[in-house]
Design a protein around this motif. Structure first.
Motif, mmCIF file in Angstrom:
data_model
loop_
_atom_site.group_PDB
_atom_site.id
_atom_site.type_symbol
_atom_site.label_atom_id
_atom_site.label_comp_id
_atom_site.label_asym_id
_atom_site.label_seq_id
_atom_site.Cartn_x
_atom_site.Cartn_y
_atom_site.Cartn_z
ATOM 1 N N GLN A 178 -6.308 5.878 -9.495
ATOM 2 C CA GLN A 178 -6.309 4.417 -9.615
ATOM 3 C C GLN A 178 -4.892 3.881 -9.795
ATOM 4 O O GLN A 178 -4.547 2.826 -9.249
ATOM 5 N N PHE A 179 -4.058 4.615 -10.546
ATOM 6 C CA PHE A 179 -2.663 4.198 -10.689
ATOM 7 C C PHE A 179 -1.974 4.187 -9.324
ATOM 8 O O PHE A 179 -1.155 3.309 -9.033
ATOM 9 N N ALA A 180 -2.308 5.173 -8.485
ATOM 10 C CA ALA A 180 -1.720 5.220 -7.141
ATOM 11 C C ALA A 180 -2.158 4.021 -6.311
ATOM 12 O O ALA A 180 -1.356 3.433 -5.574
ATOM 13 N N TYR A 181 -3.432 3.640 -6.421
ATOM 14 C CA TYR A 181 -3.909 2.442 -5.731
ATOM 15 C C TYR A 181 -3.133 1.209 -6.201
ATOM 16 O O TYR A 181 -2.679 0.385 -5.401
ATOM 17 N N MET A 182 -2.991 1.087 -7.524
ATOM 18 C CA MET A 182 -2.302 -0.084 -8.069
ATOM 19 C C MET A 182 -0.834 -0.105 -7.677
ATOM 20 O O MET A 182 -0.291 -1.151 -7.324
ATOM 21 N N GLY A 183 -0.176 1.053 -7.755
ATOM 22 C CA GLY A 183 1.225 1.114 -7.381
ATOM 23 C C GLY A 183 1.438 0.792 -5.911
ATOM 24 O O GLY A 183 2.366 0.054 -5.549
ATOM 25 N N SER A 184 0.563 1.305 -5.053
ATOM 26 C CA SER A 184 0.664 1.015 -3.621
ATOM 27 C C SER A 184 0.425 -0.461 -3.359
ATOM 28 O O SER A 184 1.121 -1.087 -2.544
ATOM 29 N N ALA A 185 -0.561 -1.026 -4.046
ATOM 30 C CA ALA A 185 -0.833 -2.447 -3.883
ATOM 31 C C ALA A 185 0.320 -3.299 -4.375
ATOM 32 O O ALA A 185 0.643 -4.336 -3.787
ATOM 33 N N LEU A 186 0.981 -2.858 -5.458
ATOM 34 C CA LEU A 186 2.137 -3.584 -5.979
ATOM 35 C C LEU A 186 3.262 -3.620 -4.947
ATOM 36 O O LEU A 186 3.842 -4.683 -4.684
ATOM 37 N N VAL A 187 3.574 -2.478 -4.350
ATOM 38 C CA VAL A 187 4.639 -2.421 -3.352
ATOM 39 C C VAL A 187 4.294 -3.304 -2.157
ATOM 40 O O VAL A 187 5.140 -4.047 -1.641
ATOM 41 N N THR A 188 3.037 -3.252 -1.725
ATOM 42 C CA THR A 188 2.604 -4.082 -0.603
ATOM 43 C C THR A 188 2.677 -5.559 -0.957
ATOM 44 O O THR A 188 3.137 -6.391 -0.161
ATOM 45 N N ALA A 189 2.248 -5.897 -2.180
ATOM 46 C CA ALA A 189 2.268 -7.297 -2.607
ATOM 47 C C ALA A 189 3.683 -7.846 -2.698
ATOM 48 O O ALA A 189 3.919 -9.037 -2.456
ATOM 49 N N LEU A 190 4.642 -6.976 -3.020
ATOM 50 C CA LEU A 190 6.032 -7.398 -3.114
ATOM 51 C C LEU A 190 6.715 -7.455 -1.756
ATOM 52 O O LEU A 190 7.896 -7.774 -1.656
ATOM 53 N N GLY A 191 5.952 -7.132 -0.706
ATOM 54 C CA GLY A 191 6.493 -7.219 0.645
ATOM 55 C C GLY A 191 7.398 -6.070 1.026
ATOM 56 O O GLY A 191 8.213 -6.194 1.943
ATOM 57 N N ALA A 192 7.246 -4.927 0.334
ATOM 58 C CA ALA A 192 8.121 -3.784 0.595
ATOM 59 C C ALA A 192 7.512 -2.786 1.578
ATOM 60 O O ALA A 192 8.071 -1.713 1.787
ATOM 61 N N GLY A 193 6.372 -3.118 2.184
ATOM 62 C CA GLY A 193 5.764 -2.203 3.159
ATOM 63 C C GLY A 193 4.260 -2.205 3.054
ATOM 64 O O GLY A 193 3.701 -2.353 1.963
ATOM 65 N N ASP A 194 3.597 -2.028 4.210
ATOM 66 C CA ASP A 194 2.142 -2.022 4.236
ATOM 67 C C ASP A 194 1.551 -0.654 3.951
ATOM 68 O O ASP A 194 0.365 -0.537 3.651
ATOM 69 N N ARG A 195 2.350 0.389 4.068
ATOM 70 C CA ARG A 195 1.860 1.745 3.820
ATOM 71 C C ARG A 195 2.877 2.504 2.971
ATOM 72 O O ARG A 195 3.568 3.408 3.445
ATOM 73 N N PRO A 196 2.977 2.144 1.712
ATOM 74 C CA PRO A 196 3.971 2.774 0.846
ATOM 75 C C PRO A 196 3.673 4.241 0.588
ATOM 76 O O PRO A 196 2.507 4.662 0.564
#
Length: 355
Positions: A155-173
Motif C-alpha cells: 500500500q505504501f508503494a501504491y501511495m508513493g507511486s500515486a504521489l509521484v504521479t500527482a506531482l507530475g513527475a511521471g505516469d509510471r514511477p
C-alpha cells in the motif's frame, strides 16, 4: 505546542511564513495566553499589524506531550492543540495541519478524525530524499508505522507511486524496496513477501534498494517500514551534521587551513546549504482524507518555517485530491493487482525458486 521547542519555534516560524506568503492565513492552535505572550515578546502588534488580519488564535486547553501514548492522546485529550488542528482540516477551516508533536499521536488522531482513503489501511509519512542535481526519491514510511505487514508495504508503494504521479513527475514511477541487498533472497520474511506482492502488483517495481543508494535517486519511490525509514532518515541527518563539523575542524586546524577556508568559502556555503536537513523538514502523512504534515520534533524556527512552506505548496496543488484520483486509477486498473489478490497472482514456479 509540540516538539522539543514548542512555541519558541512555531511562533516565529509562523510570523516569518505569513510575511513571505501574503496569500495565506494561519490558525495558530494552542494555549492562548502562552501564544499571546510569545507574540508580545516579538512586538507582533506594533511590528506587523497587517499580519494580524491573517492570523487567528485558536485556544486549546490541552497539549499532547511527546511521551504520551497514542491511545491516551486519542481518548483523553480531545481538546488538545493537535486534535483541534486536525479537526480544523476535517471541518474545512484549514487546508492543511502542521505539527512537530508526538508522531504516534499525530497518526492516531489523524486517522481517527480524517479517516483513510479507500484501499488504505494505514497512513504513511513520505518525504523527498535529495539526489544528484535536482533529482529526488520519495521515501515512505518514515516513522508512522514501526510494525508493518507485507500488504502495508504494498500500500505504501501504491501511495508513493500515486504521489509521484500527482506531482507530475511521471505516469509510471519506478518503485524500490529498501533491503539489505539486491538479491531476491535477501531480507526478512516481511520484506520477501512484500517483494512478491510488488512484482505481482503491476507497479513499476525494479527490485531492492540498499542503504548506500538512498541519495542516488535510483528509483522514484523507496518503500520501507516506519522503523527502518525513521532510523535511515535520522542517520542521514546526523551524518550531514557530522560532515559539516568535520570540515570545520579541518579548516580551523592551522593557519594555512584557515587561508584555504577563505578561498573555499563560497563552495563551503553552498555545501552547507545543500546538506542542511532543516531545508527538507516537513513530510506529508499520506493516505488520509485530508492533508497533515509532520515536522521534526527537533525543528527550530527555520526548519518549521520550511515545513509550513511545504504544506502550503501541497495545499495549493490540491495534492490530496490528485492522490485520491491516482490511487483510484491504480487500484481499479485491470493491469494492477489489488492488495488482497496480489499474492495469489505470483507464479508458482517463481515462488518455488525463491524458497
Amino acid at each position: 505546542m509540540g516538539g522539543d521547542h514548542g512555541l519558541l519555534s512555531t511562533v516565529p516560524a509562523a510570523l516569518e511564513f505569513l510575511e513571505t506568503t501574503p496569500e495565506t492565513r494561519v490558525l495558530m492552535v494552542g494555549d492562548r495566553p502562552s501564544m499571546e505572550q510569545q507574540l508580545q515578546r516579538r512586538r507582533f502588534r506594533k511590528r506587523a499589524s497587517a499580519l494580524a488580519e491573517r492570523l487567528e488564535l485558536v485556544h486549546a486547553p490541552e497539549v499532547v506531550l511527546m511521551d504520551d501514548s497514542p491511545s491516551l492522546a486519542l481518548k483523553n485529550k480531545r481538546q488538545s492543540s493537535m486534535r483541534l488542528a486536525i479537526e480544523a482540516v476535517r471541518d474545512g477551516a484549514a487546508d492543511v495541519a502542521v505539527s512537530a508533536g508526538n508522531t504516534g499521536a499525530l497518526m492516531a488522531i489523524s486517522r481517527f478524525v480524517l479517516r483513510t482513503l479507500d484501499g488504505i489501511d494505514r497512513p504513511a509519512i513520505a518525504a523527498a530524499m535529495p539526489g544528484p542535481g535536482d533529482r529526488v526519491s520519495y521515501m515512505l514510511d518514515l516513522g508512522a508505522n514501526v510494525d508493518c505487514s507485507a500488504e502495508h508495504l504494498l500500500q505504501f508503494a501504491y501511495m508513493g507511486s500515486a504521489l509521484v504521479t500527482a506531482l507530475g513527475a511521471g505516469d509510471r514511477p519506478t518503485v524500490g524496496l529498501l533491503n539489505v541487498g539486491e538479491e531476491l533472497i535477501k531480507g526478512n520474511e516481511v520484506v520477501k513477501q512484500a517483494s512478491e506482492l510488488l512484482r505481482a502488483s503491476g507497479l513499476h517495481f525494479v527490485g531492492n534498494v540498499e542503504g548506500n543508494e538512498l541519495f542516488k535517486s535510483k528509483t522514484d519511490v523507496i518503500v520501507c517500514d516506519g522503523f527502518v525509514g525513521n532510523v535511515a532518515l535520522k542517520t542521514s541527518e546526523g551524518l550531514a551534521q557530522a560532515l559539516g563539523g568535520y570540515l570545520k575542524e579541518e579548516f580551523t586546524r592551522s593557519f594555512p587551513s584557515r587561508l584555504a577556508a577563505l578561498a573555499a568559502a563560497p563552495v563551503l556555503r553552498r555545501f552547507a546549504k545543500r546538506v542542511d536537513h532543516r531545508r527538507y523538514n516537513g513530510a506529508a502523512l499520506l493516505g488520509l482524507r485530508g492533508v497533515v504534515f509532520k515536522s521534526h520534533g527537533s525543528a527550530d524556527a527555520y526548519a518549521f518555517r520550511h515545513a509550513l512552506q511545504k504544506a502550503a505548496s501541497v495545499a495549493r496543488y490540491s495534492l490530496n485530491d490528485r492522490l485520491a484520483e491516482a490511487l483510484a486509477r491504480a487500484q481499479t486498473s485491470p493491469a494492477v493487482a489489488t492488495p488482497a489478490t496480489a499474492a495469489a497472482e505470483v507464479d508458482l514456479s517463481e515462488r518455488t525458486a525463491l524458497q
